[in-house]
Write a protein that holds these residues in place. Sequence first.
Motif, mmCIF file in Angstrom:
data_model
loop_
_atom_site.group_PDB
_atom_site.id
_atom_site.type_symbol
_atom_site.label_atom_id
_atom_site.label_comp_id
_atom_site.label_asym_id
_atom_site.label_seq_id
_atom_site.Cartn_x
_atom_site.Cartn_y
_atom_site.Cartn_z
ATOM 1 N N MET A 77 -5.527 20.441 1.172
ATOM 2 C CA MET A 77 -4.585 19.081 0.787
ATOM 3 C C MET A 77 -4.303 19.026 -0.542
ATOM 4 O O MET A 77 -3.169 18.829 -0.734
ATOM 5 N N ASP A 78 -5.219 19.314 -1.216
ATOM 6 C CA ASP A 78 -5.281 19.247 -2.903
ATOM 7 C C ASP A 78 -4.179 20.277 -3.410
ATOM 8 O O ASP A 78 -3.251 19.976 -4.216
ATOM 9 N N GLN A 119 -0.777 19.390 -2.265
ATOM 10 C CA GLN A 119 -0.221 18.123 -3.190
ATOM 11 C C GLN A 119 0.248 18.550 -4.588
ATOM 12 O O GLN A 119 0.983 17.899 -5.327
ATOM 13 N N TYR A 169 7.963 18.984 3.256
ATOM 14 C CA TYR A 169 7.471 18.555 2.034
ATOM 15 C C TYR A 169 8.087 17.227 1.659
ATOM 16 O O TYR A 169 7.705 16.249 1.143
ATOM 17 N N ASP A 207 7.365 13.773 3.315
ATOM 18 C CA ASP A 207 5.975 13.260 3.152
ATOM 19 C C ASP A 207 5.134 13.546 4.280
ATOM 20 O O ASP A 207 4.494 12.584 4.824
ATOM 21 N N TRP A 236 2.395 15.329 4.874
ATOM 22 C CA TRP A 236 0.968 15.659 4.744
ATOM 23 C C TRP A 236 0.131 14.478 3.959
ATOM 24 O O TRP A 236 0.825 14.278 2.955
ATOM 25 N N LYS A 237 -0.825 13.993 4.405
ATOM 26 C CA LYS A 237 -1.589 12.956 3.753
ATOM 27 C C LYS A 237 -2.161 13.645 2.493
ATOM 28 O O LYS A 237 -2.452 14.886 2.459
ATOM 29 N N ALA A 238 -2.538 12.721 1.512
ATOM 30 C CA ALA A 238 -3.358 13.209 0.356
ATOM 31 C C ALA A 238 -4.855 13.422 0.719
ATOM 32 O O ALA A 238 -5.360 14.309 0.121
#
Length: 371
Positions: free
Chosen positions: A287-288, A291, A322, A325, A327-329
């Motif tokens: 996830m990171d 982001q 992308y 939005d 994907w969650k953080a």
Amino acid sequence: MQKSTNDKNQHMVNEKFILREVLMKKKLFSLLLASAMVVSMVCACGSDKSSELSQTVKDTKETEEKKLVSVTLNEVAHSIFYAPMYVAIEEGYFEDEGIDLTLVTGFGADKTMTAVISGEADIGFMGSEASIYTYNEGAKDYVVNFAQLTQRAGNFLVARDNEPDFKWEDLKGKDVIGGRKGGMPEMVFEYILRQNGIEPSEVNIDQSIDFGSTAAAFAGDQSKYNYTVEFEPSATALETEGKGYVVASLGTDSGYVPYTAFSAKKSYLDQNPEVIQGFVNALQKGMDYVQAHSPEEIAKVIAPQFDETDLETITKIVTRYYEQDTWKADLIFEEDSFDLLQDILEDAGELTERAPYKDLVTTEFAEKAIQ
């Protein structure tokens, strides 16, 4: 004269005696030197053996430390929609957390849930509605959601013809390939229809086609369908082949929805908390990465997961997700998201009794992963 001869003989005897002593001392010295060398060699050899033994113990210890735990993950579908998970796989984040991950595609939440309940899979990745269904059916060892990956729907509405001015009202009376009854794709689709003042009964929705066959059914020469609801890469593939056009994003038009999450039986969570924590840590790294990197960079990393799709197409799809939005953080499954999910289930007529958030969701592992 006789005395001189005797003295001479005596002198010769003394010389021989002295010479013999010297030779004996040299021999003794040689023996001592040889003995010392042998002792030295033995000590050195012993030291080498001791060093080798020490290294062997060290190597064995390191091997034991690096021994990976086997985990089988069954995913509902293999789609670029789940890019952060594939980043974690390709970047080796699961191995870093001591996990040897086996990925299996279930092709439908019902099949994925069956794999988890039967023990065929350790972890399932699917819409969380499946966990609510099994809980309400009275399962004792029910499935608990521990990490939410996506926060929007990942499918798109594909039209037979290009419709730059498409409106949801255009679907009235049209033939549409939907999703499995009671599944997230279909329920989110119906949710959007209602949000736009359309009853699902006003649209001819075909829910009989298998999840993996919808694109082929739509593209067929004898196809009667005006629209189909498709995941990627099928939506883009239909566009590329000139068989259809993406006219709407269900992810954009539905708003934030807890679309897919990772889950496991309560007994597995209780017995393997360290494995689950390592699994979630690896996912959070994925996830990171998403982001912090561009769609082009993400596409290059996950490309090996999609051999049949060229990099340009993968990049296009990643960019599409992308920008909306998707994907969650983090991986925390919030209670208000769970409530929204049950609202959607109720609107679809699929829920007779609401399930308790405290039983079906744990945020413990996701919260630790971001600390």
